[in-house]
Design an enzyme around this catalytic site. Structure first.
Site, short mmCIF file in Angstrom:
data_model
loop_
_atom_site.label_atom_id
_atom_site.label_comp_id
_atom_site.label_asym_id
_atom_site.label_seq_id
_atom_site.Cartn_x
_atom_site.Cartn_y
_atom_site.Cartn_z
N HIS A 42 42.25 -17.86 20.22
CA HIS A 42 43.19 -18.93 20.60
C HIS A 42 42.53 -20.30 20.41
CE1 HIS A 42 44.93 -21.78 23.56
NE2 HIS A 42 46.07 -21.25 23.14
N ARG A 81 52.59 -15.69 7.49
CA ARG A 81 53.10 -17.07 7.60
C ARG A 81 52.13 -17.97 6.85
NH1 ARG A 81 51.86 -17.42 14.07
NH2 ARG A 81 49.61 -17.32 13.96
N SER A 114 57.80 -60.03 6.39
CA SER A 114 57.01 -58.89 6.86
C SER A 114 57.61 -58.46 8.20
CB SER A 114 55.55 -59.28 7.02
OG SER A 114 54.81 -58.17 7.48
N LYS A 150 58.80 -16.20 11.75
CA LYS A 150 58.31 -14.82 11.80
C LYS A 150 59.38 -13.84 11.33
CE LYS A 150 55.40 -14.02 15.02
NZ LYS A 150 54.74 -13.82 16.32
N CYS A 173 54.37 -54.65 8.89
CA CYS A 173 52.99 -54.73 9.39
C CYS A 173 52.87 -54.28 10.85
CB CYS A 173 52.43 -56.13 9.23
SG CYS A 173 53.33 -57.38 10.17
N GLY A 178 50.03 -19.11 19.53
CA GLY A 178 49.49 -19.06 20.88
C GLY A 178 50.29 -19.82 21.91
N TYR A 195 55.78 -52.96 0.30
CA TYR A 195 54.51 -52.45 0.81
C TYR A 195 54.62 -52.11 2.29
CZ TYR A 195 53.64 -57.03 3.01
OH TYR A 195 53.73 -58.15 3.77
N ARG A 202 58.47 -10.24 20.30
CA ARG A 202 57.68 -11.44 19.97
C ARG A 202 58.60 -12.62 19.71
NH1 ARG A 202 54.31 -7.59 17.00
NH2 ARG A 202 52.11 -7.88 17.54
N MET A 260 53.64 -19.40 22.61
CA MET A 260 54.74 -18.68 23.25
C MET A 260 54.33 -17.23 23.49
SD MET A 260 57.65 -20.62 21.10
CE MET A 260 59.05 -19.93 21.94
#
Length: 873
Positions: free
Chosen positions: A454, A336, A763, A22, A830, A101, A850, A92, A103
């Site tokens: 909210h 934002r 694996s 912010k 895996c 929402g 992979y 703020r 804080m």
């Protein structure tokens, strides 16, 4: 010397870590010349210093705060605490990562019994001054003094009832003065102190409260949910107030530059005239769509639309903007990057590439892989929807489909969900205190609130279905019922929510699998162009394999054969095999299992075609296939014609003190080689049959679990090759196949060069590797891991996110040692970590070929692998 406070004009958007999101964006908007009320930011470093100093704001930081306050007074020609023309500020929070929402915010700070009179005279608007004061006392009382908000609400509602006022705006100045007096009495009663009248004391108490809110329960839950580190801290933004509650030429609103639910390129949001910012998101009054502002104040609307366009192009992303209009003049309070659904995220990213705002790589980086989870699960079945009874309709605040039992408070939702129930949270309106219930719920229904309430914002961030602002709903949270007309719905009744339309239905509605096409397909194609890692799936049935292929799986990385043993028609043969006293008896039982196993593998090979399929030999200890309760043992003894006493004795013999470290995995093949022989026969026979039938090349990969020693694998591999050759000779067909192992025992990792003499692939079974490296039981660790996270021993549960420092070091060692022995060794993962984006990036870095994950996480893994390739060029 560390600088702890920055005026807005001193910062920019690159200083997000220090100024919070912010503060950095307020600085950036100031820098590019937008109408931002001036102010200053107390940094995240000051927050961390606050905690280091035992929750005290250091004297040097206090000095910097008041130096910046003095500069602010000079800049806008008002004085803090002045009785004639007082400066008021908002306080703020502003974390590094947006936590909407979660804080606390305080508006109108600086008002007291004297300055409110001065403000009334200076503005020539007494009602406005006292309206601002009553709001300030309530916010300060709630956030700083920790007096429950509902106690203030009761006073406000009582005054409205006495004066027959439906809306807050209908209260007179005298009504507001009455409320203020009652508020002050409440503060005295609850805190045993008078409401603070010194504005400087108010400011320091407010800053301290915002710092403290970094560690309030709902903020902690939100951080856990969104993987936000605890050490970042929050900044505090102190900004000169502009007022949207000064009458009909003033107002406030929240808007997105594109639709956060769909991604449509059109201003989307809401505003209220004669209101302050909290009114829009609180849902107390129903706001107007932002498009209506063009009729109400055409010049302001055009200016706002131009600013919104400028901000989107400046940040090259969809923006979430807060604004206030004071006496016809527009002020920007925040921008934002907007929270959005997965659908919107994909549409915005693809559209912005087509609009030449961003490139494909940026588009890939824009979308958090876990967001895709919102798109990969069923929606309501069309036929069932047509037959469903609609109860009412609200706003489609967050898309998706949800069915469950209704509950009216967060704790009840959590309790019911813990019992395995699917639950819908029903509220008049949600507040940050409901966060845990919102996490546990399938969906959220509110009677009040708009598209930026909210409930809406938080649900969209979570990917939860939400229907908000359902005006026909009469919710009685005390009696735990809601009414629509004459119909009454009680706690425990089933309802269904359609977050795409806002419709609410009676009962439970059937669901259907999602169709993935359009921009989703485009994004996945871009991801596939960029990624280096192949994506396989963990699948034990043809159905799972088909789902995974639909989602883009390039093979099976783990097929668990034991899952095939538990079906009703097979388990008797499995148990006969386990209870056999001779090899001949065991082989006879296994011969009965062979056709089942062969057909299972054939079904999977047919679904996968020429894609790689890795089949793991039997892994769990044998006692898992036997009953453990006396009644079940008696029933089984009759079924298989063995005496209860004999069966009970065998069950007891097979019990192990620590079965996860016991007689399982490759140890079964060493002691009962006939099990390995049967499974090898089934795999090779199935592969040859499908190869002939489909005229395709199939090369099965047979994986031996839990190897810890080179000799174990050497013995079992020889057995596999011997058995496979016998089957091929018998069927007069040649077939290529590979033999490899899971690296899941730490010893296997550190002796991987020796094991690679016999293994054609590794694996990594990271579930067991994590378990054995830490010495944790995966089944029991849940009892203490939350406490470990709370004490910051773990940032994340190591069974959910790979421990790259310890377990990862073993993996890296195994990769290097394996390649040193066998250059072309195939490497994959895996365990559950194969579907975790952070873990996937690590697998990319250490050179795996992979990752394998559950079918529904395949698209997530494809995107995560692409992001890893882009970020680690």
């Amino acid at each position: 010397m560390t600088k702890y406070v920055y005026a807005f004009y001193e910062g920019n958007k690159e200083m997000k870590t220090l100024l919070g999101g912010k503060g950095a964006n307020l600085a950036e908007m100031t820098k590019i010349g937008l109408p931002v009320p001036p102010g200053f930011t107390v940094t995240t470093q000051a927050c961390n210093q606050y905690y280091e100093d035992g929750k005290q704001i250091h004297e040097s930081i206090i000095k910097e705060i008041f130096e910046n306050l003095k500069n602010l007074e000079e800049k806008i020609a008002k004085k803090f605490g002045d009785e004639k023309n007082p400066l008021l500020v908002s306080v703020r929070s502003g974390a590094v990562f947006s936590m909407p929402g979660m804080m606390d915010t305080i508006l109108n700070l600086g008002l007291n019994d004297q300055t409110v009179i001065g403000m009334a005279k200076a503005t020539e608007n007494e009602r406005f001054a006292y309206d601002s004061y009553r709001r300030f006392i309530q916010m300060f009382g709630d956030v700083v003094l920790e007096i429950p908000k509902y106690k203030f609400d009761h006073i406000l509602e009582k005054e409205k009832q006495i004066n027959h006022a439906e809306l807050d705006t209908e209260l007179t100045t005298q009504n507001l003065k009455n409320i203020i007096e009652e508020y002050k009495k409440l503060v005295k009663k609850e805190s045993r102190k008078d409401f603070p009248q010194d504005p400087k004391e108010q400011l320091l108490m407010a800053i301290q409260a915002v710092f403290s809110s970094w560690n309030n329960p709902r903020a902690i839950v939100y951080r856990e949910l969104n993987d936000i580190p605890n050490h970042l801290g929050t900044a505090v933004n102190v900004q000169s107030m502009v007022f949207g509650n000064m009458g009909d030429t003033s107002g406030t609103g929240v808007a997105f530059t594109r639709n956060p639910a769909t991604g449509e390129k059109k201003l989307f949001g809401e505003f209220l005239m004669n209101a302050q910012g909290e009114d829009v998101v609180a849902g107390i009054r129903t706001p107007q769509p932002i498009a209506q502002l063009e009729n109400t104040m055409p010049k302001v609307y055009k200016q706002f639309a131009d600013v919104a366009n400028l901000l989107e192009n400046h940040y090259k992303d969809m923006q979430d903007i807060e604004f206030t209009i004071e006496k016809g003049k527009l002020f920007m309070l925040q921008t934002r990057n907007g929270k959005r659904t997965a659908t919107a995220a994909i549409n915005v990213a693809v559209d912005m590439v087509n609009e030449k705002i961003i490139d494909k790589e940026t588009a890939i980086l824009r979308i958090e892989p876990n967001q895709l989870d919102q798109l990969l699960h069923p929606t309501f079945e069309e036929k069932a929807m047509k037959e469903a009874t609609k109860i009412t309709k609200g706003l489609p605040a967050s898309p998706g489909a949800a069915t469950g039992k209704i509950y009216f408070n967060a704790q009840d939702v959590v309790n019911a969900a813990n019992e395995g129930e699917k639950v819908i949270l029903v509220r008049l309106e949600t507040s940050p205190e409901d966060i845990e219930g919102m996490v546990a719920a399938q969906g959220i229904l509110t009677a009040r609130g708009g598209m930026t309430s909210h409930a809406a914002v938080v649900a969209r961030g979570m990917g939860k279905c939400c229907v908000a602002g359902c005006g026909e709903l009469r919710v009685d949270e005390t009696k735990k019922v809601f009414k629509v007309g004459d119909k009454i719905f009680k706690e425990g009744d089933y309802i269904s929510l359609d977050g795409n339309t806002g419709n609410v239905y009676e009962g439970s509605i059937q669901t259907q699998d999602p169709e993935l096409s359009g921009n989703f397909g485009t994004l996945m194609n871009w991801a596939d162009e960029m990624r280096k890692l192949k994506i396989r799936t963990n699948a034990d049935t043809p159905k799972d394999a088909a789902v995974a292929v639909k989602f883009g799986a390039e093979g099976i990385g783990l097929c668990r054969t034991e899952h095939m043993f538990f079906e009703e028609e097979r388990i008797p043969a499995v148990r006969k095999m386990i209870l056999s006293k001779t090899v001949e008896e065991r082989v006879a039982a296994l011969d009965k299992l062979l056709p089942f196993q062969k057909n299972d593998f054939a079904g999977i090979f047919k679904e996968m075609g020429e894609r790689s399929v890795t089949i793991r030999l039997l892994d769990p200890p044998l006692h898992e296939f036997l009953p453990h309760h006396d009644e079940d043992i008696k029933a089984l003894s009759k079924q298989i014609e063995i005496s209860y006493e004999q069966l009970k004795e065998t069950v007891e013999e097979l019990k192990e003190l620590n079965p996860m470290l016991g007689h399982r995995g490759c140890r079964l093949s060493i002691t009962y080689p006939e099990i390995c022989e049967m499974q090898t026969k089934a795999i090779i026979m199935a592969a040859i049959e499908v190869k002939k039938e489909k005229n395709i090349d199939i090369e099965p990969e047979i994986m031996v679990p839990l190897i810890g020693s080179e000799k174990e694998l050497e013995i079992i591999k020889d057995l596999i090759i011997k058995t496979a050759n016998e089957v091929m000779d018998e069927m007069d067909e040649k077939l290529k196949f590979k033999v490899g192992t899971m690296i899941e025992v730490p010893r296997a990792a550190v002796t991987a060069d020796e094991i690679a003499k016999h293994a054609e692939f590794f694996s990594f079974g990271t579930n067991d590797l994590t378990q054995m490296t830490y010495g944790f039981s995966r089944d029991d660790a849940g009892k203490f891991i939350p406490e470990y996270r709370k004490k910051e021993i773990f940032e994340k549960d190591p069974f959910q996110r790979l421990d790259q420092v310890g377990v990862g070091k073993l993996m890296k060692m195994a990769v290097e040692l394996g390649k040193s022995q066998r250059e072309d060794i195939k490497l994959g993962i895996c365990g559950e970590h194969g579907g975790d984006p952070d873990s996937i990036e690590f697998c990319h870095k250490i050179g795996l070929h992979y990752v394998s994950c559950s079918p529904y996480r395949v698209p997530i893994a494809r995107l995560a692998a692409a992001r890893a390739a882009v970020q680690n060029k």
